[in-house]
Design a protein around this motif. Structure first.
Motif, PDB file in Angstrom:
ATOM      1  N   GLU A 179      -1.612  -0.466  -7.046  1.00 44.88           N
ATOM      2  CA  GLU A 179      -1.621  -1.295  -8.356  1.00 44.88           C
ATOM      3  C   GLU A 179      -1.068  -2.832  -7.503  1.00 44.88           C
ATOM      4  N   ASN A 180      -0.023  -2.413  -6.346  1.00 46.90           N
ATOM      5  CA  ASN A 180       0.161  -3.644  -5.792  1.00 46.90           C
ATOM      6  C   ASN A 180      -0.728  -4.285  -5.014  1.00 46.90           C
ATOM      7  N   LEU A 213      -3.971  -4.450  -5.632  1.00 50.03           N
ATOM      8  CA  LEU A 213      -4.792  -5.021  -6.977  1.00 50.03           C
ATOM      9  C   LEU A 213      -4.227  -6.252  -7.342  1.00 50.03           C
ATOM     10  N   ARG A 214      -2.769  -6.361  -7.500  1.00 52.91           N
ATOM     11  CA  ARG A 214      -2.144  -7.500  -8.039  1.00 52.91           C
ATOM     12  C   ARG A 214      -2.315  -8.673  -6.909  1.00 52.91           C
ATOM     13  N   THR A 255      -0.768  -3.930 -18.886  1.00 53.26           N
ATOM     14  CA  THR A 255      -1.035  -3.515 -17.521  1.00 53.26           C
ATOM     15  C   THR A 255      -1.948  -3.617 -16.613  1.00 53.26           C
ATOM     16  N   ILE A 256      -1.838  -3.265 -15.495  1.00 49.10           N
ATOM     17  CA  ILE A 256      -2.677  -3.776 -14.316  1.00 49.10           C
ATOM     18  C   ILE A 256      -4.325  -3.194 -14.806  1.00 49.10           C
ATOM     19  N   TRP A 257      -4.115  -1.970 -15.374  1.00 50.63           N
ATOM     20  CA  TRP A 257      -5.518  -1.253 -15.764  1.00 50.63           C
ATOM     21  C   TRP A 257      -6.312  -1.909 -16.989  1.00 50.63           C
ATOM     22  N   ARG A 279      -1.771 -15.503 -13.193  1.00 48.34           N
ATOM     23  CA  ARG A 279      -1.735 -13.968 -13.806  1.00 48.34           C
ATOM     24  C   ARG A 279      -2.950 -13.158 -13.723  1.00 48.34           C
ATOM     25  N   ARG A 306      -5.811  -5.168 -17.712  1.00 51.00           N
ATOM     26  CA  ARG A 306      -6.299  -6.311 -17.156  1.00 51.00           C
ATOM     27  C   ARG A 306      -7.510  -6.080 -16.365  1.00 51.00           C
ATOM     28  N   LEU A 307      -7.693  -5.235 -15.535  1.00 47.31           N
ATOM     29  CA  LEU A 307      -8.894  -5.097 -14.890  1.00 47.31           C
ATOM     30  C   LEU A 307     -10.019  -4.673 -15.798  1.00 47.31           C
ATOM     31  N   ILE A 349      -6.347  -9.486  -8.620  1.00 47.55           N
ATOM     32  CA  ILE A 349      -5.829 -10.411  -9.699  1.00 47.55           C
ATOM     33  C   ILE A 349      -5.340 -11.780  -9.587  1.00 47.55           C
TER      34      ILE A 349
END
Length: 338
Positions: free
Chosen positions: A179-180, A182-183, A108-110, A102, A112-113, A187
């Motif tokens: 976002e996809n 980046l995931r 959110t992705i942001w 994960r 986490r970044l 990530i």
């Protein structure tokens, strides 16, 4: 997610992921149970980032086992993978691996970044298009963006800054694509790139040795892997390294440590290190401290070593909180300006 065009593009773990998804819970369970933790991590990571796999690819993978499937599409993602593994394996095996995949904490992705180490994020972004980088950095915490920009090549960073200033409203479709990406591309693979260097770990192990064992093991390491020994020695933070603290940091440390610990620690330190600490006290406080230290009488070397380790831990904790600065020897970027 883009469909993988040819089976030749699938790695070993990805082929295993396809096979296990096709087999499902009933037939795949014995295979999952036979995997060790590293195999489980690799296959789980592959499954969670797999995306769409065409019927042709599925047929090719299954064909390796002399089976044939048609009109079948396999899709893997984090949530489906987690759900499947929880059904098949003990949670204590699954949760640590899924947490690793994960990536950093955050809803959110942001978020986490914003929790990704800036050096790792900068290293990833420098290969991306400046417009994409501008969009990404406009969404993470400003303080984190500042650190990342400072690590990017100057010309590239300036280009990104100008693009951030010119950003208009970005469509939901574009944001979803970013976002996809980046995931799946960053990530999910972060755990592989963010693992600590073994030399860092070993340096901390050496920091925890008493001086007799440190000398014994360092001598053995120098005989067998001299370059690694040199690197570990450079990474170690010793009690004498505290003398490189700037005046403000040194005073904070002196106020934060237990005075009995300091007295014991200085019993086993060099004269220069003793002078460094007492110079951070008032003349009267230094005189009282030296009297107290003399009053301790002889102590075992082990006691002095243990006290030094406690003070080193305190220094590192204060540095992590940003209350003091530990400068790296010879590092220009860590020079202290008065």
């Amino acid at each position: 997610m883009a469909e993988l065009a040819r089976v030749s593009r699938l790695s070993g773990p990805e082929r295993a992921a396809v096979l296990l998804l096709v087999l499902g819970e009933e037939f795949g369970a014995p295979i999952w149970e036979s995997l060790d933790d590293e195999e489980l991590r690799q296959v789980t990571l592959a499954m969670s980032t797999l995306g769409s796999v065409s019927a042709q690819n599925v047929e090719s993978v299954i064909g390796e086992l002399a089976h044939h499937y048609s009109r079948l599409t396999v899709v893997g993602d984090y949530e489906r993978t987690h759900e499947l593994l929880i059904k098949l394996l003990p949670r204590e095996r699954v949760d640590p691996i899924m947490d690793e995949i994960r990536g950093p904490a955050g809803k959110t992705i942001w978020q986490r970044l914003s929790n990704v180490q800036e050096g790792i994020l900068a290293n990833y972004l420098k290969t991306e298009h400046p417009q994409t980088v501008a969009l990404i950095l406009s969404r993470v915490r400003p303080d984190h963006t500042a650190k990342v920009l400072s690590l990017l090549p100057d010309e590239f960073a300036i280009d990104v800054m100008l693009r951030i200033l010119q950003l208009d409203n970005v469509s939901k479709e574009v944001m979803d694509q970013v976002e996809n990406s980046l995931r799946t591309n960053f990530i999910a693979n972060l755990s592989q790139s963010s693992r600590r260097d073994a030399h860092d770990t070993m340096a901390e192990i050496f920091n925890a040795f008493d001086r007799q064992n440190e000398a014994k093991f360092m001598e053995a390491l120098e005989a067998n892997a001299f370059k690694s020994a040199e690197k570990i020695r450079a990474l170690m933070f010793t009690f004498d390294d505290i003398t490189r603290l700037d005046p403000n940091s040194a005073q904070v440390l002196v106020r934060s440590v237990d005075k009995l610990d300091l007295a014991k620690a200085l019993k086993g330190a060099s004269a220069g290190t003793r002078e460094f600490f007492t110079s951070k006290m008032t003349q009267r406080a230094a005189a009282l401290f030296l009297d107290d230290m003399a009053g301790l009488g002889p102590i075992r070397l082990k006691e002095a070593d243990e006290a030094q380790q406690r003070i080193i831990r305190t220094a590192k904790e204060l540095a992590e909180k940003g209350e003091i600065i530990i400068a790296k020897s010879g590092s220009e970027e860590d020079a202290i300006l008065e």
